[in-house]
Design a protein around this motif. Structure first.
Motif, PDB file in Angstrom:
ATOM      1  N   GLY A  77       0.813  -1.208   0.000  1.00  0.00           N
ATOM      2  CA  GLY A  77       0.000   0.000   0.000  1.00  0.00           C
ATOM      3  C   GLY A  77       0.845   1.254   0.000  1.00  0.00           C
ATOM      4  O   GLY A  77       2.073   1.226  -0.135  1.00  0.00           O
ATOM      5  N   SER A  78       0.183   2.375   0.191  1.00  0.00           N
ATOM      6  CA  SER A  78       0.881   3.662   0.164  1.00  0.00           C
ATOM      7  C   SER A  78       1.640   3.952   1.451  1.00  0.00           C
ATOM      8  O   SER A  78       2.499   4.828   1.487  1.00  0.00           O
ATOM      9  CB  SER A  78      -0.128   4.793  -0.088  1.00  0.00           C
ATOM     10  N   GLY A  79       1.341   3.222   2.511  1.00  0.00           N
ATOM     11  CA  GLY A  79       2.000   3.479   3.794  1.00  0.00           C
ATOM     12  C   GLY A  79       3.310   2.752   3.974  1.00  0.00           C
ATOM     13  O   GLY A  79       4.030   3.004   4.939  1.00  0.00           O
ATOM     14  N   ASN A  80       3.612   1.831   3.067  1.00  0.00           N
ATOM     15  CA  ASN A  80       4.859   1.065   3.181  1.00  0.00           C
ATOM     16  C   ASN A  80       5.582   1.077   1.835  1.00  0.00           C
ATOM     17  O   ASN A  80       5.816   0.041   1.224  1.00  0.00           O
ATOM     18  CB  ASN A  80       4.560  -0.376   3.608  1.00  0.00           C
ATOM     19  N   ARG A  81       5.929   2.265   1.410  1.00  0.00           N
ATOM     20  CA  ARG A  81       6.583   2.418   0.114  1.00  0.00           C
ATOM     21  C   ARG A  81       7.990   1.840   0.144  1.00  0.00           C
ATOM     22  O   ARG A  81       8.683   1.883   1.156  1.00  0.00           O
ATOM     23  CB  ARG A  81       6.649   3.891  -0.278  1.00  0.00           C
ATOM     24  N   MET A  82       8.383   1.312  -1.020  1.00  0.00           N
ATOM     25  CA  MET A  82       9.759   0.891  -1.234  1.00  0.00           C
ATOM     26  C   MET A  82      10.328   1.696  -2.389  1.00  0.00           C
ATOM     27  O   MET A  82       9.610   2.462  -3.036  1.00  0.00           O
ATOM     28  CB  MET A  82       9.814  -0.619  -1.499  1.00  0.00           C
ATOM     29  N   LEU A  83      11.608   1.523  -2.664  1.00  0.00           N
ATOM     30  CA  LEU A  83      12.255   2.343  -3.682  1.00  0.00           C
ATOM     31  C   LEU A  83      11.614   2.156  -5.054  1.00  0.00           C
ATOM     32  O   LEU A  83      11.479   3.121  -5.818  1.00  0.00           O
ATOM     33  CB  LEU A  83      13.748   2.004  -3.752  1.00  0.00           C
ATOM     34  N   ALA A  84      11.206   0.932  -5.382  1.00  0.00           N
ATOM     35  CA  ALA A  84      10.619   0.686  -6.698  1.00  0.00           C
ATOM     36  C   ALA A  84       9.289   1.410  -6.856  1.00  0.00           C
ATOM     37  O   ALA A  84       9.008   1.999  -7.908  1.00  0.00           O
ATOM     38  CB  ALA A  84      10.442  -0.810  -6.921  1.00  0.00           C
ATOM     39  N   THR A  85       8.446   1.388  -5.834  1.00  0.00           N
ATOM     40  CA  THR A  85       7.167   2.088  -5.914  1.00  0.00           C
ATOM     41  C   THR A  85       7.368   3.597  -5.920  1.00  0.00           C
ATOM     42  O   THR A  85       6.633   4.324  -6.583  1.00  0.00           O
ATOM     43  CB  THR A  85       6.262   1.680  -4.740  1.00  0.00           C
ATOM     44  N   GLN A  86       8.379   4.057  -5.192  1.00  0.00           N
ATOM     45  CA  GLN A  86       8.682   5.482  -5.197  1.00  0.00           C
ATOM     46  C   GLN A  86       9.197   5.915  -6.565  1.00  0.00           C
ATOM     47  O   GLN A  86       8.870   7.011  -7.050  1.00  0.00           O
ATOM     48  CB  GLN A  86       9.719   5.789  -4.105  1.00  0.00           C
ATOM     49  N   LEU A  87      10.002   5.077  -7.181  1.00  0.00           N
ATOM     50  CA  LEU A  87      10.508   5.372  -8.517  1.00  0.00           C
ATOM     51  C   LEU A  87       9.367   5.484  -9.521  1.00  0.00           C
ATOM     52  O   LEU A  87       9.366   6.384 -10.378  1.00  0.00           O
ATOM     53  CB  LEU A  87      11.488   4.284  -8.951  1.00  0.00           C
ATOM     54  N   THR A 139      16.612   8.063  -7.246  1.00  0.00           N
ATOM     55  CA  THR A 139      16.107   6.821  -6.663  1.00  0.00           C
ATOM     56  C   THR A 139      16.694   5.607  -7.363  1.00  0.00           C
ATOM     57  O   THR A 139      17.081   4.620  -6.720  1.00  0.00           O
ATOM     58  CB  THR A 139      14.568   6.781  -6.750  1.00  0.00           C
ATOM     59  N   ALA A 140      16.766   5.664  -8.699  1.00  0.00           N
ATOM     60  CA  ALA A 140      17.360   4.561  -9.453  1.00  0.00           C
ATOM     61  C   ALA A 140      18.826   4.375  -9.094  1.00  0.00           C
ATOM     62  O   ALA A 140      19.329   3.242  -9.025  1.00  0.00           O
ATOM     63  CB  ALA A 140      17.208   4.820 -10.952  1.00  0.00           C
ATOM     64  N   LEU A 141      19.536   5.469  -8.865  1.00  0.00           N
ATOM     65  CA  LEU A 141      20.938   5.382  -8.459  1.00  0.00           C
ATOM     66  C   LEU A 141      21.074   4.678  -7.110  1.00  0.00           C
ATOM     67  O   LEU A 141      21.966   3.835  -6.927  1.00  0.00           O
ATOM     68  CB  LEU A 141      21.550   6.778  -8.375  1.00  0.00           C
ATOM     69  N   VAL A 142      20.210   5.020  -6.164  1.00  0.00           N
ATOM     70  CA  VAL A 142      20.261   4.376  -4.849  1.00  0.00           C
ATOM     71  C   VAL A 142      20.000   2.877  -4.987  1.00  0.00           C
ATOM     72  O   VAL A 142      20.705   2.046  -4.381  1.00  0.00           O
ATOM     73  CB  VAL A 142      19.237   5.022  -3.894  1.00  0.00           C
ATOM     74  N   MET A 143      19.001   2.499  -5.779  1.00  0.00           N
ATOM     75  CA  MET A 143      18.701   1.087  -5.992  1.00  0.00           C
ATOM     76  C   MET A 143      19.892   0.364  -6.614  1.00  0.00           C
ATOM     77  O   MET A 143      20.253  -0.746  -6.203  1.00  0.00           O
ATOM     78  CB  MET A 143      17.461   0.943  -6.885  1.00  0.00           C
ATOM     79  N   THR A 144      20.518   0.997  -7.604  1.00  0.00           N
ATOM     80  CA  THR A 144      21.661   0.386  -8.279  1.00  0.00           C
ATOM     81  C   THR A 144      22.830   0.199  -7.324  1.00  0.00           C
ATOM     82  O   THR A 144      23.486  -0.851  -7.313  1.00  0.00           O
ATOM     83  CB  THR A 144      22.098   1.254  -9.469  1.00  0.00           C
ATOM     84  N   VAL A 145      23.098   1.213  -6.505  1.00  0.00           N
ATOM     85  CA  VAL A 145      24.204   1.123  -5.545  1.00  0.00           C
ATOM     86  C   VAL A 145      23.938   0.015  -4.529  1.00  0.00           C
ATOM     87  O   VAL A 145      24.854  -0.751  -4.176  1.00  0.00           O
ATOM     88  CB  VAL A 145      24.407   2.475  -4.842  1.00  0.00           C
ATOM     89  N   LEU A 146      22.705  -0.099  -4.048  1.00  0.00           N
ATOM     90  CA  LEU A 146      22.375  -1.153  -3.088  1.00  0.00           C
ATOM     91  C   LEU A 146      22.645  -2.533  -3.675  1.00  0.00           C
ATOM     92  O   LEU A 146      23.252  -3.398  -3.029  1.00  0.00           O
ATOM     93  CB  LEU A 146      20.910  -1.043  -2.663  1.00  0.00           C
TER      94      LEU A 146
END
Length: 274
Positions: A223-233, A249-256
């Motif tokens: 849902g909207s209360g538990n966003r992750m990087l992909a949903t935020q992207l 956001t994509a950069l953060v995901m890639t670095v992780l």
């Protein structure tokens, strides 16, 4: 020399396709999205790394990715080991059943959890019928729901990857260890597990990368209360049309993903030399 030249010629089409079809679009999205300068992306990245809201999303994504990875490897490796060492004629059928969910759509499998975890879902009704709770708990739209969905999503991938690793460990080594007096448990921990470690690391890396970058399951179950990087992207790139935030956001995901891959490689090398 001719063999080496032939190998290079065979690799060139695939490398060219990878460069043109994957690296170029990815680098353009990360560093030069439409109408956005690289400096704007770096500024937004700095803001994300200091903003409590964005840090919460990053931390939630990292934590869920690590939990899902641990669950998939912990559950998947024993199953893979049993299937690889099974001598029954049904072993192939059981392996096909274990990895059959990979043939189904992610959306279909995730919608199944909506039926199970919903307020009027099967699990809530079961808890109420057993008298364990007076009212069905809110299981949907929680981090636990995301973990369950992603674990079910990537467990077959962990099984098939670990199965490949265990299958390459000669079963005769098990018999030799048993013949020298080692128990089944000690044979598993001292022989099979160390030799299968590279495959386990690959499985963990694939599961983590998939969990961190998954969109459908976190969107439907979190849902909207538990966003992750992909949903935020997705929100930045398709709703608010904020390309600087999307690229950051994509950069953060890639670095992780690359950071965990690097750690996994170090673990695999140490395991191989120990």
């Amino acid at each position: 020399m001719r063999t080496r030249l032939a190998t290079v010629l065979l690799l060139l089409p695939g490398l060219a396709f990878l460069l043109i079809g994957f690296l170029v679009p990815s680098l353009a999205m990360l560093f030069s999205p439409p109408g956005t300068a690289t400096g704007d992306i770096l500024v937004r990245l700095g803001q994300m790394l200091t903003d409590p809201y964005d840090l919460t999303i990053i931390g939630r994504t990292l934590l869920i990715g690590l939990v899902v990875t641990a669950l998939c490897v912990t559950l998947g490796f024993p199953i893979a080991y049993l299937l690889a060492r099974m001598t029954s004629r049904w072993s192939g059928v059981l392996l096909a059943v274990a990895i059959f969910p990979l043939l189904l759509s992610n959306v279909v499998r995730t919608f199944g959890w909506l039926v199970v975890l919903g307020s009027n879902g099967a699990l809530g009704q079961l808890l109420t019928a057993l008298g364990l709770v007076d009212e069905a708990p809110q299981l949907l739209y929680t981090p636990a729901a995301i973990v369950l969905g992603l674990t079910q999503l990537f467990l077959p991938l962990a099984i098939v990857t670990c199965y490949s690793a265990v299958s390459q460990v000669d079963a005769g080594l098990d018999n030799a260890a048993r013949g020298l007096g080692a128990s089944r448990t000690r044979t598993f921990w001292d022989v099979v597990l160390p030799l299968s470690l590279p495959g386990i690391v690959v499985a963990a890396t694939l599961v983590f990368a998939g969990s961190v970058t998954a969109y459908t399951t976190p969107y439907l179950l979190g849902g909207s209360g538990n966003r992750m990087l992909a949903t935020q992207l997705f929100t930045y790139s398709s709703i608010s049309i904020d390309w600087a935030s999307a690229s950051a956001t994509a950069l953060v995901m890639t670095v992780l993903v690359f950071a965990v891959s690097a750690v996994s490689s170090v673990v695999a090398r140490k395991g191989a030399t120990s």
